[in-house]
Design a protein around this motif. Structure first.
Motif, short mmCIF file in Angstrom:
data_model
loop_
_atom_site.label_atom_id
_atom_site.label_comp_id
_atom_site.label_asym_id
_atom_site.label_seq_id
_atom_site.Cartn_x
_atom_site.Cartn_y
_atom_site.Cartn_z
N SER A 5 98.25 68.43 -107.67
CA SER A 5 96.99 68.58 -108.09
C SER A 5 96.28 69.49 -107.41
O SER A 5 95.53 70.22 -107.85
CB SER A 5 96.35 67.15 -107.49
N GLN A 6 96.57 69.93 -106.10
CA GLN A 6 96.12 70.96 -105.30
C GLN A 6 96.11 72.41 -105.87
O GLN A 6 95.56 73.02 -105.99
CB GLN A 6 96.52 71.01 -103.90
N SER A 7 97.59 72.57 -106.47
CA SER A 7 97.99 73.65 -107.10
C SER A 7 97.07 74.10 -108.49
O SER A 7 96.88 75.05 -108.68
CB SER A 7 99.61 73.73 -107.50
N VAL A 8 96.95 72.84 -109.32
CA VAL A 8 96.15 73.03 -110.44
C VAL A 8 94.75 73.37 -109.96
O VAL A 8 94.08 74.30 -110.66
CB VAL A 8 96.25 71.83 -110.99
N LEU A 9 94.23 72.91 -109.00
CA LEU A 9 92.81 73.19 -108.52
C LEU A 9 92.63 74.65 -108.05
O LEU A 9 91.56 75.09 -108.37
CB LEU A 9 92.20 72.04 -107.72
N GLU A 10 93.58 74.95 -107.39
CA GLU A 10 93.38 76.10 -106.73
C GLU A 10 94.30 77.41 -107.40
O GLU A 10 94.21 78.58 -106.94
CB GLU A 10 93.98 76.05 -105.26
N SER A 11 94.88 77.14 -108.44
CA SER A 11 95.64 78.02 -109.03
C SER A 11 96.68 78.62 -108.37
O SER A 11 96.79 80.00 -108.29
CB SER A 11 94.98 79.11 -109.92
N SER A 12 97.37 77.82 -107.59
CA SER A 12 98.09 78.46 -106.56
C SER A 12 99.75 77.99 -106.73
O SER A 12 100.01 77.48 -107.73
CB SER A 12 97.70 78.13 -104.98
N LEU A 13 100.69 78.66 -105.71
CA LEU A 13 101.90 78.03 -106.02
C LEU A 13 102.13 76.70 -105.59
O LEU A 13 101.56 76.26 -104.49
CB LEU A 13 102.70 78.94 -104.83
N PHE A 14 103.06 75.98 -106.08
CA PHE A 14 103.03 74.69 -106.21
C PHE A 14 104.72 74.42 -105.44
O PHE A 14 105.40 75.12 -105.69
CB PHE A 14 103.43 73.99 -107.45
N SER A 15 104.56 73.88 -104.10
CA SER A 15 105.61 73.63 -103.43
C SER A 15 105.71 72.27 -102.65
O SER A 15 104.67 71.99 -102.05
CB SER A 15 105.62 74.75 -102.27
N CYS A 16 106.83 71.54 -102.95
CA CYS A 16 106.95 70.24 -101.93
C CYS A 16 108.48 69.93 -101.94
O CYS A 16 109.25 70.34 -102.85
CB CYS A 16 106.00 69.36 -102.88
N GLU A 17 108.82 68.95 -101.26
CA GLU A 17 109.94 68.17 -101.09
C GLU A 17 109.71 66.78 -101.58
O GLU A 17 108.93 66.03 -101.02
CB GLU A 17 110.60 68.47 -99.89
#
Length: 114
Positions: A5-17
């Motif tokens: 969700s944060q990646s979509v809002l900020e148009s940034s790289l998505f990264s998680c484990e």
């Protein structure tokens, strides 16, 4: 999914484990990374990325942390501490052990000289 969700809002790289259930029923720890693709109006339309199984990597890190902690505790004791490999060869020793062996060696030489 907060990271997505944060990646979509900020148009940034998505990264998680996260954990992912394998076909055989076991669990894998995975690292998921991606980037959003946007259309001309800036709306997210797709995501491209990769999922990598990091189960062994994390297990190895945990074993290393445990070994480091054990070594720190063991070598922090006031009594002699030594690390021996599977063949019985000394790999490492703390100052207490080195002093002990030096004293024992000196005493053995004195005993032989009598």
């Amino acid at each position: 999914m907060e990271a997505l969700s944060q990646s979509v809002l900020e148009s940034s790289l998505f990264s998680c484990e996260y954990r992912l259930r394998r076909g055989d029923g076991s669990w894998a720890l995975v690292s998921d990374q991606g980037v959003l693709l946007v259309n001309r109006s800036g709306r997210a339309t797709n995501m491209i990325g990769a999922i990598r199984d990091i189960t062994r990597e994390r297990a190895t890190q945990a074993v290393r942390r445990e070994a480091d902690e054990l070594r720190r505790v063991l070598f922090g004791l006031p009594s002699p501490a030594m690390q021996v490999d599977e063949h019985g060869a000394y790999v490492d020793a703390d100052d207490h052990a080195l002093d002990f062996f030096q004293d024992a060696r000196g005493n053995a030489r004195q005993e032989r000289g009598r």
